[in-house]
Design a protein around this motif. Structure first.
Motif, PDB file in Angstrom:
ATOM      1  N   GLU A 137      53.899  51.374  37.252  1.00  0.00           N
ATOM      2  CA  GLU A 137      55.056  50.501  37.424  1.00  0.00           C
ATOM      3  C   GLU A 137      55.734  50.662  38.777  1.00  0.00           C
ATOM      4  OE1 GLU A 137      57.662  51.311  34.181  1.00  0.00           O
ATOM      5  OE2 GLU A 137      56.309  50.451  32.671  1.00  0.00           O
ATOM      6  N   ARG A 138      55.758  51.897  39.312  1.00  0.00           N
ATOM      7  CA  ARG A 138      56.550  52.173  40.514  1.00  0.00           C
ATOM      8  C   ARG A 138      55.724  52.220  41.793  1.00  0.00           C
ATOM      9  NH1 ARG A 138      61.532  51.557  38.086  1.00  0.00           N
ATOM     10  NH2 ARG A 138      61.796  53.022  36.357  1.00  0.00           N
ATOM     11  N   ARG A 139      54.406  52.441  41.674  1.00  0.00           N
ATOM     12  CA  ARG A 139      53.597  52.616  42.871  1.00  0.00           C
ATOM     13  C   ARG A 139      52.495  51.572  43.022  1.00  0.00           C
ATOM     14  NH1 ARG A 139      57.464  54.998  43.959  1.00  0.00           N
ATOM     15  NH2 ARG A 139      57.685  57.130  44.762  1.00  0.00           N
ATOM     16  N   LEU A 140      51.984  51.026  41.937  1.00  0.00           N
ATOM     17  CA  LEU A 140      50.912  50.042  42.044  1.00  0.00           C
ATOM     18  C   LEU A 140      51.440  48.611  41.921  1.00  0.00           C
ATOM     19  CD1 LEU A 140      48.035  51.713  39.978  1.00  0.00           C
ATOM     20  CD2 LEU A 140      48.547  51.907  42.426  1.00  0.00           C
ATOM     21  N   ALA A 141      52.115  48.286  40.859  1.00  0.00           N
ATOM     22  CA  ALA A 141      52.535  46.904  40.603  1.00  0.00           C
ATOM     23  C   ALA A 141      53.365  46.301  41.749  1.00  0.00           C
ATOM     24  CB  ALA A 141      53.296  46.829  39.284  1.00  0.00           C
ATOM     25  N   ILE A 154      43.366  41.679  43.374  1.00  0.00           N
ATOM     26  CA  ILE A 154      44.548  41.809  42.520  1.00  0.00           C
ATOM     27  C   ILE A 154      44.131  42.029  41.068  1.00  0.00           C
ATOM     28  CG2 ILE A 154      46.503  40.532  41.544  1.00  0.00           C
ATOM     29  CD1 ILE A 154      46.855  39.259  44.337  1.00  0.00           C
ATOM     30  N   ARG A 155      43.106  41.305  40.619  1.00  0.00           N
ATOM     31  CA  ARG A 155      42.669  41.460  39.219  1.00  0.00           C
ATOM     32  C   ARG A 155      42.099  42.858  38.971  1.00  0.00           C
ATOM     33  NH1 ARG A 155      41.697  35.957  39.986  1.00  0.00           N
ATOM     34  NH2 ARG A 155      39.545  36.231  40.719  1.00  0.00           N
ATOM     35  N   LEU A 156      41.413  43.433  39.966  1.00  0.00           N
ATOM     36  CA  LEU A 156      40.899  44.790  39.819  1.00  0.00           C
ATOM     37  C   LEU A 156      42.052  45.791  39.658  1.00  0.00           C
ATOM     38  CD1 LEU A 156      38.000  44.905  42.429  1.00  0.00           C
ATOM     39  CD2 LEU A 156      37.776  45.424  39.989  1.00  0.00           C
ATOM     40  N   ILE A 161      45.925  49.053  36.180  1.00  0.00           N
ATOM     41  CA  ILE A 161      47.245  49.175  35.553  1.00  0.00           C
ATOM     42  C   ILE A 161      47.138  49.072  34.038  1.00  0.00           C
ATOM     43  CG2 ILE A 161      49.474  48.006  35.308  1.00  0.00           C
ATOM     44  CD1 ILE A 161      49.270  47.331  38.320  1.00  0.00           C
ATOM     45  N   GLU A 162      46.339  48.136  33.570  1.00  0.00           N
ATOM     46  CA  GLU A 162      46.183  47.942  32.117  1.00  0.00           C
ATOM     47  C   GLU A 162      45.556  49.170  31.461  1.00  0.00           C
ATOM     48  OE1 GLU A 162      43.636  45.019  29.145  1.00  0.00           O
ATOM     49  OE2 GLU A 162      44.376  44.232  31.064  1.00  0.00           O
TER      50      GLU A 162
END
Length: 276
Positions: A137-141, A154-156, A161-162
């Motif tokens: 939530e804080r570093r990737l998204a 982006i989908r990768l 994240i998922e």
């Protein structure tokens, strides 16, 4: 500049700039001290860096970090560190000392100040964790909006994240980490390696180790072996290196554009592959 730290300036040498955000200067003071001065292109750039350096230093004498001599809205002053070529023994000492710094855990993820990395914002909102969710939530998204990314990349990252809970490895308590520990943010002196330019926060200790590996560090194998001896790492940590490298690579896309896009995609693929 006529004076600094209450002392007249004898000589000042410009050393160039970084990220078009600040300039670097080597300054000789009248009392014989030499210092490194960073001057910001806009106010407020150095508050997070100074807070991070002081917070890392709070880990105690083991912390290999440059002390803050002065900080203002547009100025940061550190001691001048005379660089040398590190040998294996210096790398091993740094590995042990980094383990000690990490062990002075902050109790939660994030930090008490707004974060910056290379002039870009970092969400340091304190959070008890777990780390996997915090990292996603804080570093990737937040960096999925970087203009250098394309749809497939982006989908990768969204898949990472998922699946973050399955990829993150065994739970660990928050560590006191540098947060941007590529080799250029270590000054190797005759006595030890000293950390500078942190994006410090409570995070996962594997993040600093993965960052050391991203662009290479002197005697990295010896450094990591000394770290692992002082503070054994969880099984499979090498397989998780791409996961921890994903954030700094996203930062590079935000800074430098699509030239780093394939590196992001490759790290995401390798992170996902390590799960199976």
């Amino acid at each position: 500049m006529e004076s600094l730290l209450g002392t007249a300036v004898e000589r000042e040498t410009a050393l160039g700039s970084e990220h078009d955000a600040w300039t670097l200067h080597r300054v000789l003071l009248a009392d014989g001290r030499e210092v490194l001065v960073k001057r910001a292109a806009r106010p407020g750039l150095f508050a997070a860096e100074a807070a991070g350096l002081r917070w890392l230093a709070d880990a105690g004498p083991v912390a290999p970090v440059a002390p803050v001599l002065d900080v203002a809205d547009d100025l940061l002053v550190l001691p001048w560190l005379e660089p040398t070529r590190p040998d294996a023994s210096l790398a091993e000492r740094f590995g042990r000392e980094l383990a000690g710094t990490h062990a002075a855990g902050p109790g939660e993820y994030g930090a008490a100040w707004d974060g910056l990395i290379a002039g870009l914002p970092l969400d340091n909102t304190p959070d008890p964790g777990p780390w996997a969710r915090w990292y996603a939530e804080r570093r990737l998204a937040p960096y999925l909006r970087a203009p250098g990314l394309d749809g497939p990349t982006i989908r990768l990252v969204e898949q990472v994240i998922e699946d973050i809970d399955a990829l993150a490895g065994p739970p660990e308590p928050p560590s006191r980490i540098h947060g941007d520990l590529w080799s250029g943010n270590i000054v190797w002196t005759a006595e030890r390696g000293v950390m500078i330019d942190p994006a410090a926060h409570g995070g996962h200790r594997e993040t600093d180790l993965a960052m050391l590996a991203l662009f290479g560090a002197p005697h990295l194998g010896r450094l990591l072996a000394a770290y692992d001896e002082a503070a054994p790492l969880a099984g499979g940590w090498r397989d998780r290196v791409p996961l921890h490298q994903l954030h700094p690579l996203l930062v590079h896309v935000a800074l430098y554009g699509e030239s780093y896009r394939e590196a992001v995609a490759d790290a995401a693929r390798r992170a996902l592959a390590a799960r199976s």
